[in-house]
Scaffold this active site. Structure first.
Site, PDB file in Angstrom:
ATOM      1  CG  HIS A  84      -0.462   0.255   2.516  1.00 32.31           C
ATOM      2  ND1 HIS A  84      -0.191  -0.744   3.420  1.00 32.31           N
ATOM      3  CD2 HIS A  84      -0.162   1.412   3.160  1.00 32.31           C
ATOM      4  CE1 HIS A  84       0.249  -0.217   4.551  1.00 32.31           C
ATOM      5  NE2 HIS A  84       0.275   1.101   4.412  1.00 32.31           N
ATOM      6  CG  ASP A  93       0.347  -4.114   2.790  1.00 34.69           C
ATOM      7  OD1 ASP A  93       0.888  -3.633   1.776  1.00 34.69           O
ATOM      8  OD2 ASP A  93      -0.370  -3.449   3.547  1.00 34.69           O
ATOM      9  CB  SER A 112       2.687   1.867   6.426  1.00 41.19           C
ATOM     10  OG  SER A 112       1.422   1.891   7.025  1.00 41.19           O
TER      11      SER A 112
END
Length: 741
Positions: free
Chosen positions: A90, A226, A659
């Site tokens: 992402h 991810d 992230s």
């Protein structure tokens, strides 16, 4: 004489005080340069076999030399001696999208560069290393006397920051970032090195990289691969350089070895990255405003917008690609705010902060000096937040979320600015610069824009803006709309989109090709520009001044309040709020109990992906190749006794910006890639709960498995340094979770 009842009461009060003020286990986002004095002993007690200097050093290579701020909003880490960079899917999503088309859909099919020549450049993407940190509090605040007016204080601080930055970077290619900590009680400088030739190397298909999608976002158990791969390129001297085909892969000072041992319950974990923003020291009044006013408004607006986007994306593949990244971005914090409010309610956060404030008041009343310094803080907080609650906060949230949440209005801001410049001087250099800026940015905007979708969003969000915000904060144009269209926002939307010159690339190019005088006339008549101008002017006059004044006052109050707390609790280790600077958090692998009678184990496996599979739901489609590997149990050296680990959780304190952060084991090896938090723990930006806060990570073995066995890109794995210390299969994975959606 003290009786038994009094003793029990005294013990209860002491314990309550300890719970209120002492940092719970694993809470905190710590400054790397202070680990030796603040955290090293505790980290080693919890199992770490490294020293503080192994993590952060300016005298030798250390873990910090493998960590980058990726693109300004995420973290990445170097995992080979050839500049190979790992981050989240992402985090690289907009780059993957930018290289995708209906004919060549890397979002759906994935992308793997099988040679260096196939690696794709990404203009504007950066990777920034931290060269060193320095405490510059004395240089920044040394000539700032106590009690100085806040405006003058800020002027001196900014002047000092510029001076220190210039001195620190003179004659080098480095930059310097100086940020306030503890609301401006301290200042730290980060010397940085930024690379600008970053190429896309690999990304799994969305059915792996986004498996579970928005349905599983912020949730555990999780089965999302991810991750994505990029590579940093440098000039011939191994220093940053603009993109060139002649650039070479960057040779890092350090890259993270990758462990094949996996994780077990209770293992030490460390997250190293750039957490974005936390507010751990807010007063109860601020939390009440977030919980009762701001979060509910933003949740309501985004719920409406997401519903419209979802409907149009499902109806048209082109719209799906255009809005994929936008939808994910809007949905991310929408769901986060829902979980945050739920967590604040469960923790009874407002009441707990009020209890802390009572203790603070008792402490400051013990001495006249304390009372003189801190006595006005809490009463002034009360007054300020009462003023904000009287329409100001809601007006601001609706302007930013509902007004600027419409793409046409957001785009129109640049044209409002252009009209202003043309009014001042039709032929000014500033106006010409703005025209060129708008002309160059227009193709990128319209590539990912669908006018019919935006028109639906326009009508829905402006109707909410009109209905929910007090009339005293309405822009003047709302009255015109009410009179002309009888409150019919769909009719108003039809008028604006039919008559604006800003709804297509062709119209924009035509507008920007006009002579300045004619361009100004066209802009002044444009209904989108008129609306945007009215919204901005209204916000600038009615909302922004009061909001800025009150929040500036609250910042000063927070600085004083936190100074008092630190003075009161001399034995407590305080960590500064996150502010997008490099931090270390640490904890351990462990499951949790989200609700009565429900227990989650700490890891998931590939079996859980097949249990969640639903070919009719986009979030739960499974690639045929992945199913084939599962059926054959063809996991290579990455599986453990017939299972393929996918994800795990730990008690590291993380937030947005983490992230893509590496999850590192006790020996400094990569064991996972942080990509999310559990929904029950999203309130950790405001209040940490050790029983429920968990960070969610892709298991490094699953990443290697996808690269090697699924994608056939084993040449990338060969670049990496793998550490093979096998472990046994954990007892019970956290599967069977589909019912919790």
């Amino acid at each position: 004489m003290i009786n038994r009842k009094q003793i029990c009461l005294w013990v209860a009060l002491v314990l309550a005080s300890f719970r209120s003020w002492a940092a719970p286990p694993d809470e905190g986002m710590w400054l790397p340069m202070l680990l030796k004095q603040m955290n090293e002993a505790d980290m080693q007690k919890k199992g770490m076999r490294l020293s503080a200097e192994d993590i952060y050093s300016i005298n030798k290579s250390s873990l910090k030399d493998a960590i980058v701020q990726f693109g300004g909003g995420c973290t990445g880490e170097i995992i080979s001696n050839q500049g190979l960079l790992l981050t989240n899917h992402h985090c690289g999503y907009s780059q993957i999208q930018s290289h995708s088309s209906v004919e060549n859909d890397y979002l759906t099919n994935g992308f793997w560069a099988m040679t260096r020549e196939e690696e794709k450049p990404n203009p504007g993407l950066t990777a920034t290393f931290i060269v060193r940190m320095e405490d510059v509090t004395n240089q920044i605040l040394g000539d700032v006397p106590p009690g100085l007016a806040e405006a003058e204080r800020e002027r001196r601080v900014q002047a000092n920051i510029q001076k220190v930055r210039s001195q620190a970077t003179a004659g080098t290619h480095y930059d310097a970032i100086i940020r306030p900590f503890f609301y401006g009680n301290e200042y730290y400088m980060y010397i940085t090195e930024t690379f600008r030739d970053i190429r896309m190397v690999g990304a799994p298909p969305e059915t792996i990289g986004k498996f579970g999608g928005d349905t599983d976002n912020w949730m555990w158990p999780r089965h999302t691969g991810d991750f994505s791969l990029f590579r940093i390129y440098a000039g011939p001297d191994n220093k940053p350089a603009a993109y060139s085909p002649d650039n070479k892969p960057y040779t890092p000072k350090h890259h993270l070895p990758i462990s094949l041992a996996g994780v077990q319950q209770g293992d030490f974990t460390m997250v190293f990255g750039f957490p974005g923003r936390t507010n751990e020291y807010l007063p109860s009044m601020a939390i009440k405003e977030i919980y009762e006013i701001s979060n509910p408004a933003k949740i309501k607006i985004r719920t409406t917008k997401l519903g419209i986007l979802d409907q149009d994306m499902k109806a048209d593949p082109k719209v799906r690609i255009q809005y994929a990244a936008k939808y994910a971005s809007i949905s991310n914090y929408h769901k986060k705010w829902i979980g945050e409010n739920r967590g604040l309610r469960k923790l009874d956060a407002v009441a707990r902060k009020q209890e802390q404030e009572q203790k603070f008041t008792q402490w400051l009343n013990q001495e006249t000096g304390r009372k003189n310094t801190y006595g006005d803080v809490l009463p002034q907080f009360e007054k300020n937040y009462a003023s904000l609650a009287n329409g100001i906060t809601l007006s601001r949230d609706y302007f930013l979320e509902a007004g600027l949440g419409v793409e046409l209005i957001n785009l129109s801001q640049g044209y409002v600015q252009l009209a202003y410049l043309l009014q001042q001087n039709l032929n000014s250099p500033e106006a010409q610069t703005q025209i060129e800026k708008l002309r160059s940015s227009a193709p990128g905007f319209f590539k990912n824009y669908n006018m019919p979708t935006d028109k639906k969003v326009f009508a829905a969000l402006l109707d909410m803006y009109y209905q929910d915000v007090d009339r005293s904060f309405h822009p003047e144009i709302f009255g015109t709309v009410t009179q002309k269209h009888k409150g019919n926002w769909n009719a108003y939307a039809n008028e604006v989109y039919a008559n604006s010159s800003l709804t297509s690339l062709q119209q924009v190019n035509e507008l920007l090709s006009l002579k300045p005088a004619e361009m100004l006339k066209r802009l002044q008549r444009d209904p989108a520009v008129q609306l945007t101008s009215s919204l901005i002017e209204n916000y600038r006059i009615k909302t922004l001044p009061a909001y800025t004044t009150l929040t500036d006052q609250n910042t000063l109050l927070n600085r004083t309040f936190l100074q008092g707390l630190r003075e009161m609790m001399t034995n407590k280790k305080f960590y500064p709020d996150a502010n997008s600077t490099l931090r270390v958090s640490y904890g351990q692998v462990e499951g949790y109990q989200p609700a009565d009678g429900v227990n989650y184990a700490y890891y998931t496996t590939l079996e859980g992906i097949l249990e969640k599979e639903d070919p009719n739901v986009a979030d739960y489609k499974v690639p045929a190749k992945l199913k084939e590997l599962y059926q054959k149990k063809d996991y290579g050296s990455y599986g453990v006794n017939g299972t393929m680990p996918v994800a795990f959780i730990a008690s590291n304190h993380t937030t947005g910006g983490n992230s893509g952060s590496p999850v590192i084991n006790a020996d400094g090896e990569l064991i996972g890639l942080n990509f999310d938090r559990n929904w029950e723990g999203t309130m950790s930006d405001i209040m940490y709960d050790p029983e429920r806060v968990r960070n969610i990570s892709v298991d490094a073995r699953y990443i290697l498995f996808v690269i090697d066995k699924f994608a056939g890109a084993g040449h990338l794995v060969k670049e990496m340094t793998l550490v093979d210390r096998k472990t046994s299969t954990p007892e019970k994975p956290a599967t069977k979770a589909k019912a919790k959606k």
